[in-house]
Structure formats: C-alpha cells, structure tokens
Write an enzyme that holds these catalytic residues in place. Structure first.
Site, PDB file in Angstrom:
ATOM      1  N   ASN A  13       9.097  12.919   5.720  1.00  0.00           N
ATOM      2  CA  ASN A  13       9.635  12.227   4.432  1.00  0.00           C
ATOM      3  C   ASN A  13      10.906  12.263   4.114  1.00  0.00           C
ATOM      4  OD1 ASN A  13      10.351   9.518   3.449  1.00  0.00           O
ATOM      5  ND2 ASN A  13       8.197   9.570   3.129  1.00  0.00           N
ATOM      6  N   LYS A  15      12.357  11.102   1.763  1.00  0.00           N
ATOM      7  CA  LYS A  15      12.083  10.123   0.661  1.00  0.00           C
ATOM      8  C   LYS A  15      14.154   9.888   0.510  1.00  0.00           C
ATOM      9  CE  LYS A  15       7.861  10.605  -0.315  1.00  0.00           C
ATOM     10  NZ  LYS A  15       6.792  10.989  -1.673  1.00  0.00           N
ATOM     11  N   HIS A  98       4.191   2.304   2.841  1.00  0.00           N
ATOM     12  CA  HIS A  98       4.200   2.829   1.992  1.00  0.00           C
ATOM     13  C   HIS A  98       3.661   3.129   0.763  1.00  0.00           C
ATOM     14  CE1 HIS A  98       5.259   7.012  -0.367  1.00  0.00           C
ATOM     15  NE2 HIS A  98       4.919   7.719   1.565  1.00  0.00           N
ATOM     16  N   GLU A 100       4.689   3.970  -1.876  1.00  0.00           N
ATOM     17  CA  GLU A 100       6.202   3.796  -3.458  1.00  0.00           C
ATOM     18  C   GLU A 100       6.480   2.226  -3.127  1.00  0.00           C
ATOM     19  OE1 GLU A 100       8.300   7.622  -1.900  1.00  0.00           O
ATOM     20  OE2 GLU A 100       6.417   8.828  -3.035  1.00  0.00           O
ATOM     21  N   GLU A 169      -2.865   8.104   2.963  1.00  0.00           N
ATOM     22  CA  GLU A 169      -1.938   8.843   2.105  1.00  0.00           C
ATOM     23  C   GLU A 169      -2.528   8.704   0.768  1.00  0.00           C
ATOM     24  OE1 GLU A 169       2.416  10.694   3.103  1.00  0.00           O
ATOM     25  OE2 GLU A 169       2.581   8.258   3.131  1.00  0.00           O
ATOM     26  N   GLY A 175       3.401  13.665  -3.515  1.00  0.00           N
ATOM     27  CA  GLY A 175       4.016  14.540  -5.347  1.00  0.00           C
ATOM     28  C   GLY A 175       3.288  14.855  -6.180  1.00  0.00           C
ATOM     29  N   SER A 215       0.967  16.020  -0.770  1.00  0.00           N
ATOM     30  CA  SER A 215       0.762  17.498  -0.609  1.00  0.00           C
ATOM     31  C   SER A 215       0.597  18.229  -0.170  1.00  0.00           C
ATOM     32  CB  SER A 215       0.533  17.460  -2.139  1.00  0.00           C
ATOM     33  OG  SER A 215       0.536  16.733  -3.618  1.00  0.00           O
ATOM     34  N   GLY A 236       5.890  15.069   2.724  1.00  0.00           N
ATOM     35  CA  GLY A 236       7.772  14.616   1.416  1.00  0.00           C
ATOM     36  C   GLY A 236       7.741  15.945   1.103  1.00  0.00           C
ATOM     37  N   GLY A 237       7.551  16.208   0.337  1.00  0.00           N
ATOM     38  CA  GLY A 237       8.311  17.455  -1.035  1.00  0.00           C
ATOM     39  C   GLY A 237       8.293  18.912   0.302  1.00  0.00           C
TER      40      GLY A 237
HETATM   41  P1  PGA Z   1       4.711  14.838  -0.371  1.00  0.00           P
HETATM   42  O1  PGA Z   1       4.637  12.878  -0.218  1.00  0.00           O
HETATM   43  O2  PGA Z   1       4.042  15.788   0.861  1.00  0.00           O
HETATM   44  O3  PGA Z   1       5.331  14.866  -1.274  1.00  0.00           O
HETATM   45  O4  PGA Z   1       2.957  14.112  -1.291  1.00  0.00           O
HETATM   46  C1  PGA Z   1       3.979  12.499   1.260  1.00  0.00           C
HETATM   47  C2  PGA Z   1       4.448  10.467   1.544  1.00  0.00           C
HETATM   48  O5  PGA Z   1       4.841  10.197   0.446  1.00  0.00           O
HETATM   49  O6  PGA Z   1       4.454  11.128   2.716  1.00  0.00           O
END
Ligand code: PGA
Length: 256
Positions: A13, A15, A98, A100, A169, A175, A215, A236-237
């Site tokens: 992802n 983002k 998600h 977010e 998640e 994040g 993470s 994500g990251g």
């Molecule tokens: P992250 O994000 O790996 O940066 O923690 C995961 C996600 O939001 O799917």
C-alpha cells in the site's frame, strides 16, 4: 502452504506517496524482482493517478494491481470519488476499511459495508482491513472490536468467495515502527478466522486469507508468516522500497 491450502498474499500500500516518475521506477523494479515468484500472490496498491500505469506495467506478469479505496456509489455527483465499477479492467483488488480511511475521514462500519458490497458487486476482490486502536487494546476490547468491525462489514453479504482477503492491522502498529509481536498478531488473526467461520462456515474460513499489517519489514516478516493463521502481509512504508518489499514477498513465499 499454510493450513487450508491457502496461497499467501502480500499487498503493498503506497498510500499518498510517489510522484509519477518514482512510481514508474518502483513498478519496473517490482516486475524485475517479483514477476513469477511462486508461492505468494503479490498485489500493489499505488495512488489512484498511477493505477493505469501499474496495470500497464503489470500486464502479462504475475503481479496484481489494487486500489487503496473505493466509493460505494455506482455513479453520481460525488466529486473526487471513484466507483468500484470504474476500476474494473484496471485493478483486480481494492482495499476497503483501511484505518486511515476510518480514522482520518471518519468512515463508519456501515460505509465499510457499503464499500465491500460495491467491490463485490463490481466483481473485484476486496482486501477488508480491520484493527483495534491502542485504547481498545489497553481496555481489553481487541477481539470485541474485530468482531464488531467484521460483522458490520459482512452485513447482508450471504457468502464470500474462496481465498477472500482480510487484513488485520492494529492501528497502533501502522506506520509507527512498533509492529505487533507474532503471537499477538496470531491471536487476533485466529479471532478474525473464527468470525469468518461463524458467519460463512468452517470451509470458507479455512480458505480465507488473513494478512497481518503494521510496520512489517524484511526483518520481522518471517515471524508473522510462520504463524498458523497469518497468510501474508499488508505493507505500507516498506512497500516503497523495492528491495525491502521483494524480500518480504520472498520470505512469505518461503514460509508458506
Ligand atoms: P506500515 O503500513 O507498514 O507503514 O505500518 C501498513 C498499512 O497501513 O497497511
């Protein structure tokens, strides 16, 4: 392969990251690294403006494209929104729910349900994201929150297909660099599978794929992938770094 013959699945992802040139470099690098990797399904979810570019880059490869979100409407005067049906032909998957979206945009369980129905109705495959906030976990309400989110998301949906994807998640792990421990993630993913069994039967539950997200990196993914109820990761990251993302995909494939 884990229990139930489930093919693990890793999602990336991106983002709201990347400009177009960066997106192209990343897409090309992912094809170089991951095309035809056996033992894992790989889905990349770039920002909406690059979805068509991703579909072109992944044509005739084993990589799939996913959207990060959809609107529940079929069409209409909804400025800035994208209908699930408009993504048909470009993406195979769409993330729904998600945290977010839930927390930054105030999306409700009911809206997640409408989105899930829209994605299914369009013939796309959802990645349904659920997860508790820090305060829920502190208060001992993690399982209760997951049950509520899942039952609400599945409201009015009589059956789900084999290999349906749910991403567990925990909000506090996204994040933050503070991933859940594999044991904590396993416990929650087992609870997610139990809800699926309760609603749709043991067979469907045994074939449902449950990702851990929060993470995840190349160093910790193996711990998650080796858990019995965890069938991959939503990343994500680390998904913005082709070497790290490829290492995660390979580790998941190897664990399976
Ligand atoms: P992250 O994000 O790996 O940066 O923690 C995961 C996600 O939001 O799917």
């Amino acid at each position: 392969m884990p229990d139930g013959g489930r093919l693990p699945i890793v999602g990336g992802n991106w983002k709201m990251h990347t400009d177009r040139a960066q997106a192209h470099r990343l897409l090309d690098a992912l094809v170089d690294e991951l095309d035809s990797l056996a033992g894992v399904e790989v889905v990349v979810c770039p920002p909406a403006p690059w979805l068509g570019d991703a579909a072109d880059a992944f044509e005739d490869t084993s990589l799939a494209v996913g959207a990060q979100d959809v609107h529940w409407g079929a069409q209409g005067a909804v400025t800035g929104a994208i209908a699930a049906s408009q993504l048909v032909g470009t993406v195979e998957y769409a993330i729904v729910g998600h945290s977010e979206r839930r927390n930054t945009f105030g999306e409700t369980d009911e809206q997640v349900n409408l989105k899930l129905r829209a994605v299914l109705g369009a013939g796309l495959r959802p990645i349904l994201a659920v997860g508790e906030r820090h305060e829920d976990r502190e208060a001992g309400r993690t399982i209760e929150v997951l049950q509520r989110q899942l039952h609400a998301a599945f409201e009015g949906i009589p059956q789900i297909e084999d290999g349906f994807v749910i991403a567990y998640e925990p909000v506090w792990a996204i994040g933050t660099g503070l991933a859940a421990s594999p044991e904590v993630a396993q416990e929650a993913c087992a609870a997610v599978r139990a809800v699926v069994a309760d609603r749709f039967g043991a067979d469907i539950a045994s074939r449902c794929r449950i990702q851990y997200g929060g993470s995840v990196n190349a160093g910790n993914v193996e711990g998650f992938a080796s858990q019995p109820d965890i069938d991959g990761a939503l990343v994500g990251g680390a998904a913005l770094h082709p070497d790290a993302f490829a290492a995660i995909c390979r580790a998941v494939a190897a664990a399976g």
